[in-house]
Structures are given as C-alpha cells and as structure tokens.
Motif scaffolding. Structure first.
Motif, PDB file in Angstrom:
ATOM      1  N   ARG B 128       0.829  -1.211   0.000  1.00 25.29           N
ATOM      2  CA  ARG B 128       0.000   0.000   0.000  1.00 25.29           C
ATOM      3  C   ARG B 128       0.861   1.258   0.000  1.00 25.29           C
ATOM      4  NH1 ARG B 128      -5.272  -1.435   1.019  1.00 25.29           N
ATOM      5  NH2 ARG B 128      -5.478  -3.541   0.240  1.00 25.29           N
ATOM      6  N   LEU B 129       1.988   1.189   0.687  1.00 21.72           N
ATOM      7  CA  LEU B 129       2.903   2.337   0.677  1.00 21.72           C
ATOM      8  C   LEU B 129       3.391   2.615  -0.736  1.00 21.72           C
ATOM      9  CD1 LEU B 129       5.383   2.344   3.676  1.00 21.72           C
ATOM     10  CD2 LEU B 129       3.891   4.165   2.917  1.00 21.72           C
ATOM     11  N   GLY B 130       3.629   1.530  -1.489  1.00 24.71           N
ATOM     12  CA  GLY B 130       4.049   1.703  -2.869  1.00 24.71           C
ATOM     13  C   GLY B 130       3.011   2.478  -3.668  1.00 24.71           C
ATOM     14  N   LEU B 131       1.733   2.084  -3.482  1.00 22.96           N
ATOM     15  CA  LEU B 131       0.654   2.775  -4.199  1.00 22.96           C
ATOM     16  C   LEU B 131       0.609   4.253  -3.818  1.00 22.96           C
ATOM     17  CD1 LEU B 131      -2.181   0.134  -3.959  1.00 22.96           C
ATOM     18  CD2 LEU B 131      -0.986   0.890  -5.997  1.00 22.96           C
ATOM     19  N   THR B 132       0.696   4.503  -2.496  1.00 20.12           N
ATOM     20  CA  THR B 132       0.662   5.888  -2.043  1.00 20.12           C
ATOM     21  C   THR B 132       1.878   6.651  -2.529  1.00 20.12           C
ATOM     22  OG1 THR B 132      -0.632   5.333  -0.120  1.00 20.12           O
ATOM     23  CG2 THR B 132       0.640   7.327   0.017  1.00 20.12           C
ATOM     24  N   GLY B 133       3.013   5.927  -2.645  1.00 19.30           N
ATOM     25  CA  GLY B 133       4.213   6.574  -3.149  1.00 19.30           C
ATOM     26  C   GLY B 133       3.985   7.211  -4.502  1.00 19.30           C
ATOM     27  N   TRP B 134       3.287   6.502  -5.403  1.00 18.70           N
ATOM     28  CA  TRP B 134       2.996   7.073  -6.717  1.00 18.70           C
ATOM     29  C   TRP B 134       2.172   8.345  -6.594  1.00 18.70           C
ATOM     30  CZ3 TRP B 134       5.642   6.292 -10.745  1.00 18.70           C
ATOM     31  CH2 TRP B 134       6.245   5.065 -10.982  1.00 18.70           C
ATOM     32  N   LEU B 135       1.146   8.256  -5.738  1.00 19.33           N
ATOM     33  CA  LEU B 135       0.271   9.419  -5.556  1.00 19.33           C
ATOM     34  C   LEU B 135       1.067  10.607  -5.034  1.00 19.33           C
ATOM     35  CD1 LEU B 135      -2.679  10.257  -5.717  1.00 19.33           C
ATOM     36  CD2 LEU B 135      -2.968   9.515  -3.382  1.00 19.33           C
ATOM     37  N   ALA B 136       1.858  10.339  -3.987  1.00 22.57           N
ATOM     38  CA  ALA B 136       2.615  11.431  -3.364  1.00 22.57           C
ATOM     39  C   ALA B 136       3.661  11.981  -4.333  1.00 22.57           C
ATOM     40  CB  ALA B 136       3.280  10.936  -2.088  1.00 22.57           C
ATOM     41  N   LEU B 137       4.279  11.076  -5.092  1.00 20.14           N
ATOM     42  CA  LEU B 137       5.298  11.515  -6.045  1.00 20.14           C
ATOM     43  C   LEU B 137       4.689  12.461  -7.083  1.00 20.14           C
ATOM     44  CD1 LEU B 137       8.309  10.814  -6.755  1.00 20.14           C
ATOM     45  CD2 LEU B 137       7.347   9.403  -8.561  1.00 20.14           C
ATOM     46  N   CYS B 138       3.558  12.041  -7.648  1.00 24.01           N
ATOM     47  CA  CYS B 138       2.894  12.895  -8.645  1.00 24.01           C
ATOM     48  C   CYS B 138       2.492  14.220  -8.003  1.00 24.01           C
ATOM     49  CB  CYS B 138       1.665  12.205  -9.215  1.00 24.01           C
ATOM     50  SG  CYS B 138       2.068  10.767 -10.193  1.00 24.01           S
ATOM     51  N   ALA B 139       1.937  14.139  -6.798  1.00 25.24           N
ATOM     52  CA  ALA B 139       1.484  15.362  -6.137  1.00 25.24           C
ATOM     53  C   ALA B 139       2.664  16.304  -5.906  1.00 25.24           C
ATOM     54  CB  ALA B 139       0.803  15.032  -4.815  1.00 25.24           C
ATOM     55  N   PHE B 140       3.786  15.751  -5.460  1.00 21.32           N
ATOM     56  CA  PHE B 140       4.950  16.599  -5.219  1.00 21.32           C
ATOM     57  C   PHE B 140       5.492  17.159  -6.529  1.00 21.32           C
ATOM     58  CE2 PHE B 140       7.164  16.965  -1.088  1.00 21.32           C
ATOM     59  CZ  PHE B 140       6.075  16.645  -0.323  1.00 21.32           C
ATOM     60  N   ALA B 141       5.469  16.315  -7.565  1.00 18.29           N
ATOM     61  CA  ALA B 141       5.999  16.781  -8.848  1.00 18.29           C
ATOM     62  C   ALA B 141       5.178  17.944  -9.388  1.00 18.29           C
ATOM     63  CB  ALA B 141       5.999  15.638  -9.850  1.00 18.29           C
ATOM     64  N   VAL B 142       3.888  17.993  -9.038  1.00 23.78           N
ATOM     65  CA  VAL B 142       3.069  19.125  -9.464  1.00 23.78           C
ATOM     66  C   VAL B 142       3.229  20.285  -8.495  1.00 23.78           C
ATOM     67  CG1 VAL B 142       0.719  19.898  -9.865  1.00 23.78           C
ATOM     68  CG2 VAL B 142       1.405  17.614 -10.546  1.00 23.78           C
ATOM     69  N   MET B 143       3.200  19.947  -7.215  1.00 26.00           N
ATOM     70  CA  MET B 143       3.072  20.961  -6.174  1.00 26.00           C
ATOM     71  C   MET B 143       4.322  21.823  -6.053  1.00 26.00           C
ATOM     72  SD  MET B 143       1.928  20.181  -2.330  1.00 26.00           S
ATOM     73  CE  MET B 143       3.338  19.449  -1.573  1.00 26.00           C
ATOM     74  N   ILE B 144       5.502  21.190  -5.998  1.00 25.58           N
ATOM     75  CA  ILE B 144       6.698  21.970  -5.664  1.00 25.58           C
ATOM     76  C   ILE B 144       7.084  22.939  -6.777  1.00 25.58           C
ATOM     77  CG2 ILE B 144       9.158  21.776  -5.166  1.00 25.58           C
ATOM     78  CD1 ILE B 144       8.437  19.340  -3.517  1.00 25.58           C
ATOM     79  N   PRO B 145       7.181  22.495  -8.047  1.00 24.43           N
ATOM     80  CA  PRO B 145       7.498  23.493  -9.075  1.00 24.43           C
ATOM     81  C   PRO B 145       6.465  24.617  -9.125  1.00 24.43           C
ATOM     82  CG  PRO B 145       7.679  21.286  -9.958  1.00 24.43           C
ATOM     83  CD  PRO B 145       7.080  21.154  -8.617  1.00 24.43           C
ATOM     84  N   ALA B 146       5.170  24.244  -9.058  1.00 25.06           N
ATOM     85  CA  ALA B 146       4.129  25.274  -9.124  1.00 25.06           C
ATOM     86  C   ALA B 146       4.298  26.265  -7.980  1.00 25.06           C
ATOM     87  CB  ALA B 146       2.749  24.621  -9.063  1.00 25.06           C
ATOM     88  N   ALA B 147       4.483  25.745  -6.771  1.00 24.70           N
ATOM     89  CA  ALA B 147       4.571  26.628  -5.605  1.00 24.70           C
ATOM     90  C   ALA B 147       5.803  27.517  -5.696  1.00 24.70           C
ATOM     91  CB  ALA B 147       4.616  25.787  -4.335  1.00 24.70           C
ATOM     92  N   LEU B 148       6.936  26.947  -6.110  1.00 24.14           N
ATOM     93  CA  LEU B 148       8.161  27.751  -6.169  1.00 24.14           C
ATOM     94  C   LEU B 148       8.025  28.850  -7.224  1.00 24.14           C
ATOM     95  CD1 LEU B 148      11.016  25.158  -5.719  1.00 24.14           C
ATOM     96  CD2 LEU B 148      10.013  26.702  -4.053  1.00 24.14           C
ATOM     97  N   ILE B 149       7.466  28.502  -8.389  1.00 20.65           N
ATOM     98  CA  ILE B 149       7.324  29.520  -9.432  1.00 20.65           C
ATOM     99  C   ILE B 149       6.397  30.635  -8.961  1.00 20.65           C
ATOM    100  CG2 ILE B 149       6.376  29.933 -11.737  1.00 20.65           C
ATOM    101  CD1 ILE B 149       7.451  27.151 -12.494  1.00 20.65           C
ATOM    102  N   ILE B 150       5.261  30.251  -8.383  1.00 14.38           N
ATOM    103  CA  ILE B 150       4.325  31.275  -7.902  1.00 14.38           C
ATOM    104  C   ILE B 150       5.003  32.157  -6.855  1.00 14.38           C
ATOM    105  CG2 ILE B 150       2.215  31.627  -6.587  1.00 14.38           C
ATOM    106  CD1 ILE B 150       1.059  29.192  -7.928  1.00 14.38           C
ATOM    107  N   GLY B 151       5.683  31.508  -5.912  1.00 10.20           N
ATOM    108  CA  GLY B 151       6.316  32.272  -4.839  1.00 10.20           C
ATOM    109  C   GLY B 151       7.385  33.210  -5.357  1.00 10.20           C
ATOM    110  N   ILE B 152       8.194  32.745  -6.307  1.00  8.39           N
ATOM    111  CA  ILE B 152       9.282  33.588  -6.812  1.00  8.39           C
ATOM    112  C   ILE B 152       8.720  34.745  -7.630  1.00  8.39           C
ATOM    113  CG2 ILE B 152      11.218  33.621  -8.424  1.00  8.39           C
ATOM    114  CD1 ILE B 152      11.753  30.717  -7.424  1.00  8.39           C
TER     115      ILE B 152
END
Lengths: 486, 361
Positions: B128-152
């Motif tokens: 189950r952690l593996g499954l969640t890993g995919w979800l979290a990975l995708c979420a982070f891949a969207v979230m961090i670049p978007a947040a950093l660009i907006i913030g900068i």
C-alpha cells in the motif's frame, strides 16, 4: 409553485450583461499577462514607474481601465443579483435573489458594522487600521458574514427556511429551487439549495452548520491559546529542565500524525473507556483530558490577577474569587458534566471533538509563544522591569505578553481557520459529532457518497467552509500587513 | 556535526518509542480488545469467554510486556492448553513450537497479522505504501514546481499587481482543504450532471460521459490521465498555497538585501539578478517548509484516498483504525510516525547544509 431558476426573471436581462462583463474581464486579464510577457525588459525603474507608465497611456493603460471597470461591473451585478429579491416579488430574482433575501439581517448588520468602523477607524487602534487594507476588509467582511449568520440563525432562529432535521416527502436529492409538493400555509415553498439524501433542506442545514462551527472553532482555538500561553511563557522565560520536558512533550504531540490521533481519540471505545471513578462520577477518557486542558484558562487568569494586584489584596481577592467561582462553575459543567445548577453541560461527542482539537493545536501555540518570549526577554524594558523589582510572572504576563500580541493575534485568526479545517476533517470521517449534526464536515461526508450524481448537498457546505477559512486567512494577512506598518 | 546528528537521531528514536507506546496503549485498551474478541470469536460471547480468548491470544499481558513482545525485545507469548498443545504469537500455522523463533516483533521484521484483511501486516503496508508513493510523487511533482514559481514571481516585485493576484491565489488555495477541493473537483469534472461534462460530450471531445473519473480505484493497477488527475490535483492544491507563501516571503526578504541592490546598480539585468543572485538564497527557507509539509501531506493523502477510494496507505490507515485491526494499525502508525520524524531530521540537516551561516560543530 413553479421551480425557481438560479437568477429568475431578473436574469433574462442581467445575465447577458454579466456574461459580457465576465468576458471583458477575462480578455483584459489575458491581455495584461501577454503584455507583461511581450514587454521588453524595462530599464532600472523608479519606485512607481509602473504607475507613471500607465498614466502616460498606451495599451497598458487601456487594459488597466478595462480590468478595473469590468471588475467593478461584475461586483455591482453580483450585488444586484443578491439584493434585488428584497424589493421584487417572491421568485422574481430566482434562487440567488431569494437566498439574498433570507440573509437580509446579515446584510444590514454588515453594512452597519462597516459604516461605524470606517467612520471611527482612527480611534480604534489596530482594528481600525484593518480598514486601510483592501485584503483585510474583504477578509473581515467574509468572517463577519458568517459570524452574523451564526448569531441570527442560532440565537434568533432567522435565515433558516426549514427546521434542520425536517424531512419532507418527495424532496430527496432534489435539485436547487425545487418547490415543495404541497406546502402547508406559512411554510417556505421551496428548497432553495435543494434537498439531501434524507430529504432535508440543504440551505437550512448549511446555515445552521455555521452556528455549530463558529461555536466550536473560536472557543477551541481560545482554549489552545490559553494552554499554549500558560506553558509557553515560563518555558521561554525560565528555560532549563521545565522547558526541556515541556518542549519534548510538545514535539511528541506534533510528531503524531493528526489524522491518526483523531482516529485513536475519537473512537467510541475510547470515548467510553473509564479511567477511574471519583465521587461516583465515572471519569472517561475525554473527561480526563478536558479536566486537564480546561483548567488552564482559570490558572492563567488567577496568575494574571495575582501578579498584577498582589499589592492591593482586597482588589486581588475580589478578582481571583470571581475568576475561581465563575470559571469553576463553567469548569464543573463543561469538563465534569457536574454543574450544580444543571445548566451547563456538553454533549459527549462535542466534548471529545473540542478536546482533541485543543490538544492538537496547543503544542503549536506553545512553540510560537516560547519563541516570542525567547526573543522579547532580551529587550531592555524587561531588564528595566527586573531592576525595578517586578516579579517574574508580572514580567511575563504584563510586560512580555502585551508586546507579543501582534504575531499572536495574527496567528489566532489563522488558527481559527485551521481549527475549522480540522473540525471539517473530523466530520468528514464521521468522527465525534452525531451524523445528524448540521456542521459542514459531517454534511460533506454524507453528501460525498452520491457526489457524481447529486453534487449539491456536498458542494454547498464545502463552499461555505472554504469561504469562512478564506476570510480568516485574508483577515490574518491584512492584520499582519497593518501591524507591520507600526 | 557528528554529535549533532547523533543527538538528533537519539531524540528521534526516543520520540518514536514514546509514540508507538502511546498507540499501543490506546489500541489495546480493554474495550478495544473486547470488540476484537467479539469480532474474532462470536458476538454473543460471555465476559468470561472474552477474557479467556484474550488470555489465550496473549492480549492480557501487562502493558510493558505486551509492548516489548510486539517490539521484539521480549520473547513472544505462548499458551499451553489443558491437553498440552502449545500455541503462541510466534508459532505460525504449520510450525512446531520448537522450530518457531523466540522473538517475533517489529525488530525482527514481523509486523503481525491483519485480522480483517487476513494477510501479513508488513506485506500489506509495503504494497500500500508503494501505491501511495505514486500518488505522493505525482502530487509533489506538481506541487513543488508550481509553488516555487508562484512564490518567486510574487516575491520578486513585492507589492506589484502580479504579487497581489498570486498572493491572493495562494491564500485561497491554502484555505481549501482536500475534502473541499476534492468535492468541488468531482462535482465539476467527474459528475455527469455538471454542465462542463455535458458540453464536452455534446461536442464529442471526450470518450466517456465525464472528463475525469471520480474514483481512482482503477489507478491502483493502471494509472491513466483520467483516473489520476483529480486525486493528484486535490493533494497538490492545498500544499501549493502554503509553500508559495513561504517562498514569497523569503524571496521578498532577499530582494531587499544590500547585495541585490549592488548587483542592480552595477547594471546586471533584473532577470539575471533574480535567477543568479536571489534565487539560491531565497530557496533555503522553502526547503525546510517543503520537508515539514510531509506530515500534512499524510493527512491529505488519507482524506484524498478515502474520497477517491484509492486503496493506498491512507486508506489502509483509516480501515485499520475504524475496524480496530490492532497489529495493522500499530504498523501503520509506526510508518506514519517515522515519516514525520525522518522528514524533520532531513529538514534540520538540510538547513545546516544549505545555509553557510549555520555551522554546528
């Protein structure tokens, strides 16, 4: 009775206008973005060169004007949509208009608050300064909208169209604006925002939910602040072993995933688990925690009065006695359900929700207060107070705390929003509050099962929750900006 | 640095021990055990039958002993019948008492059995952690670049119109918890009643009746654009606002620094100042915030997985907690607690590495 449409007859000539305004707004926003990308790298600018450039004319100025006017047109049209129902006959202004009519007392109270506050804003300190910032005003308006709604709905029983638990046959999952099959005389003829899976009125439940949320969230945040301040002040001021132990405990709670904590604390088995019995009163787990957490406000106030007035024993005794008697009365009623007069008591479900929210929030407040104290205690006025012979608690409560108020007030606003989110989370998992409770989290939880087919029972409370939290965040932002200007 | 690390790891282990002990204590309170016995045995068990069932399965040991056995530092519980058959926690079906190991706890890699899902808790959690890993990975891949660009973008010209609008967006996004954005997303993009979907299918732009799917159950086997977009967006949206605000604050502070002004005055272009001079210093604070975002991500994952019925770690946690599946819940909490603690540790160490002004001997 005819079903209501969203904007009714009013919409026939206002909707095209509204669409046009929206279109103009979208075009100017897009134009603005394009202009900013295409525009060559400007030379080193003066501070207000952007304004100067706009005043000079060019496409930027035109777009700016378009942006401003279309935005104000949208706002004005929204106000007309909402308020037109007050002067037109029933049903003419559609669902939006009739919802606006139901909120009439709230509009009046809001207008009064704003007129009075803006008139006297120079005399009102930080609160008055809030009205200098647009963001702060918008946030304040949103928050006060829900506060007034909660008051008028909870105390005066206004706004609500149908009793919260009434099920009307034939209204199950009906879309917004559906008329009642055969309304009795005097009964409100429509379900304004539709019916839920149990054929109850979504609009009334959403309004009633605001009362529950606004009763629990600010109070729980207040208790968390009392706990955090009472422990954080000495931890930061004295440091040492006490600080190490309390900080470790705070970090322990903070390292606990919130969701797991809720599941562990709020299951029925734990709620009924009797730790020990005292005076033939079974101390269950929530009661035990409430007994510890609820004593902090009394403790705080007693120390507060004592440190200030211990040189005037008569005054001190009066204040301390009043605090102990009134506070103790509430304490017995709320925490132990043992009010001698039988007036105050808290439902078991509400109590455990309240307690767990306080428990989750107080370590963060503790850390903030401790950090502030560590910073402020090096200031000269604290040293001056010590030389003057002020006691440590006087310095903490009457010198340091008032000077830490800015960040604390801002955090208080943010934290009410966070607490609202936590309450929603609890409701979403069906923990704590009874499934009949109209609070927003529980309603979202019930509505989400049929979300793909009937979205309205879940969407309405979701938007309500979002707007309240948004208002609190904007308010905190405005307050932060204004308090930094000092 | 060595002693600092050692001390941090020590405190972390102590915290983990305390927290797992609390979880152990709360899951093995007698009412919980009673419920467990009744679900396992039968619902009309008498109190004595419950007690003897619990005793036989080793649940009535004193708290410390039970915890030690679960952890694997005390020998596993054994029980001898009247007729001499020995059963015990470490004796699996098909094993004789002699060949069974003495210790079987988390330290030996034995996470116990899930009662409701009839499987080994360790394997369950790992898959189950593996499954969640995919979800979290995708979420982070969207979230961090978007947040950093907006913030900068917002922070590089404080007070500009761009700053105002982006800041308002980030405030709005941090005011939208997952259960609100998820509900709105499903209603708009995945409900057949929504006008958007009606319009899209009328124009023959989409195959099915809706643009996205409101359930991510099928994504457990096969991740597609349709079934995974909404859960990822739901998780990412709440985090974007917070990280963006922190980045903005840090960026705005750096942009007022003296060396930025010097660079501007010597004629470096604004773009180069932002990218070369300001960015690196402005990203120290957001790094800590991003790391500390993991615990909140966990709550988000739990809510999102429940809402979209994606049976990952969060779903498992909710399932274990609501059915009081003791071993499974304990395992899940250990993982959750370690995620939180390890990210805290990484954020502390990373802060020291990134910020040359801090050196810990």
């Amino acid at each position: 009775m005819e079903p209501l449409t969203w904007t009714g007859s009013l919409g026939t000539f206002l909707n095209p206008l509204f669409l046009f305004a929206l279109f103009a707004f979208a075009v100017s926003v897009l134009g603005f973005i394009l202009l900013n990308i295409v525009k060559p790298e400007p030379e080193i600018r003066a501070v207000n060169s952007q304004m100067a450039a706009e005043a000079a004319g060019g496409p930027g100025a035109l777009l700016g004007m378009g942006l401003r006017y279309s935005f104000f047109a949208i706002l004005a049209l929204i106000v007309i949509y909402l308020l037109a129902g007050i002067v037109t006959p029933y049903g003419f202004a559609g669902i939006v208009g009739e919802v606006g009519v139901r909120f009439t007392p709230v509009w009046i109270a809001l207008v009064l608050t704003f007129v009075l506050s803006i008139t006297y804003k120079r005399k009102l300190g930080l609160y008055g300064k809030l009205f200098d910032s647009l963001i702060g005003m918008v946030g304040f308006a949103l928050v006060m909208f829900w506060v007034f709604t909660a008051i008028f709905a909870g105390v005066f029983d206004m706004i609500i169209t149908h009793p919260v638990l009434d099920q009307v046959s034939g209204m199950k999952n009906k879309v917004p604006g559906t008329p009642l099959g055969n309304p009795e005389p005097g009964e409100y003829p429509h379900y304004l925002l539709g019916g839920d899976t149990l054929a109850r009125d979504v609009f009334s439940r959403m309004v009633a939910g605001s009362t529950t949320v606004l009763l629990i969230a600010p109070a729980a945040t207040g208790f968390a602040f009392m706990v955090g301040i009472t422990l954080g002040l000495p931890a930061g001021f004295y440091g040492g072993k006490f600080d190490t132990v309390i900080s470790f405990l705070a970090n322990l709670v903070l390292a606990f995933p919130v969701i797991l904590l809720f599941f562990l604390l709020v299951t029925p088995e734990i709620r009924e688990y009797v730790i020990f019995s005292i005076f033939s009163n079974n101390v269950t787990f929530p009661k035990f925690m409430a007994a510890i957490l609820f004593i902090f406000p009394i403790l705080f106030l007693v120390v507060l009065w004592n440190s200030r007035f211990f040189t005037q024993p008569s005054k001190r005794n009066l204040y301390v006695a009043l605090t102990v008697i009134i506070g103790g009365y509430f304490y017995l009623g709320l925490a132990w359900d043992a009010d001698p007069l039988g007036l105050i008591s808290l439902d078991g479900g509400v109590l455990i929700v309240f307690v767990s929210v306080v428990f989750v929030n107080s370590p963060t407040v503790f850390r903030i207060v401790r950090g502030l104290v560590l910073d402020i205690k090096t200031r000269d006025y604290v040293a001056a107070g010590q030389t003057r012979g002020e006691g440590p608690w006087y310095i903490m409560l009457w010198e340091i705390l008032p000077n830490a108020r800015g960040p604390l007030i801002v955090d208080f606003c943010l934290r009410i929003g966070y607490t609202t989110i936590l309450l929603g989370t609890l409701g979403f998992f069906g923990l704590g509050l009874s499934p009949e409770s109209p609070d927003w989290g529980t309603t979202i939880n019930q509505g989400r099962r049929l979300l793909g087919v009937y979205p309205h029972p879940a969407i309405v409370p979701a938007l309500a929750l979002m707007s309240l939290v948004l208002g609190l965040n904007l308010l905190a932002d405005g307050l932060r900006e204004e308090s930094l200007k000092d | 640095m060595g002693t600092f690390l050692l001390r941090r790891v020590g405190v972390m282990l102590l915290t983990a021990l305390c927290l797992t002990f609390i979880v152990f204590f709360m899951t093995t309170l007698y009412p919980n055990l009673e419920k467990l016995a009744k679900t396992e045995g039968n619902f009309r068990m008498s109190d004595e039958a419950v007690a003897s069932w619990l005793d036989k399965n080793g649940y009535l040991e004193p708290l410390w002993k039970g915890y030690g056995q679960w952890l694997g530092v005390l020998p596993g519980h054994t029980y001898t019948d009247e007729d001499g058959t020995v059963t015990g926690a470490c004796i699996r079906p098909g094993m004789t008492p002699e060949e069974a190991p003495t210790y079987c706890g988390v330290l030996q890699g034995d996470w116990g059995q899930s009662i409701t899902l009839k499987d080994d808790a360790g394997t369950l959690i790992a898959t189950r952690l593996g499954l969640t890993g995919w979800l979290a990975l995708c979420a982070f891949a969207v979230m961090i670049p978007a947040a950093l660009i907006i913030g900068i973008l917002a922070g590089m010209r404080e007070g500009s119109r761009m700053d105002r609008s982006l800041s308002t967006f980030s405030i709005a996004s941090s005011a939208t918890p997952e259960y609100v954005s998820g509900v709105i997303f499903i209603a708009v993009f995945a409900a057949s009643a929504s006008p958007l979907n009606a319009w899209l299918s009328e124009m023959n732009l989409i195959d099915g009746r809706t643009l996205f799917k409101g359930s991510a159950t099928s994504a457990m086997k096969d991740i597609t654009w349709a079934n995974f977009t909404l859960p990822v967006a739901t998780i990412a949206l709440y985090g974007v606002g917070y990280i963006a605000r922190m980045t903005r604050a840090s960026m705005a502070e750096v942009m007022t620094a003296q060396y930025i002004r010097t660079a501007r005055l010597k004629g470096v272009s604004f773009r180069a100042v932002v990218l070369k001079h300001a960015l690196r210093n402005a990203l120290i604070a957001p790094f800590t915030v991003i790391m500390l975002q993991f615990p909140y991500l966990l709550t988000g994952v739990v809510i999102t997985e429940t809402l979209f019925n994606y049976k990952g770690f969060g779903w498992l946690l909710v399932h274990a907690a609501s059915t009081n599946d003791i071993q499974l819940l304990l395992g899940c909490s250990v993982v959750a607690v370690f995620v939180v603690l390890v990210t805290q540790l990484i954020s502390d160490i990373g802060y020291v590495f990134l910020n040359p002004r801090i050196r810990i001997a």
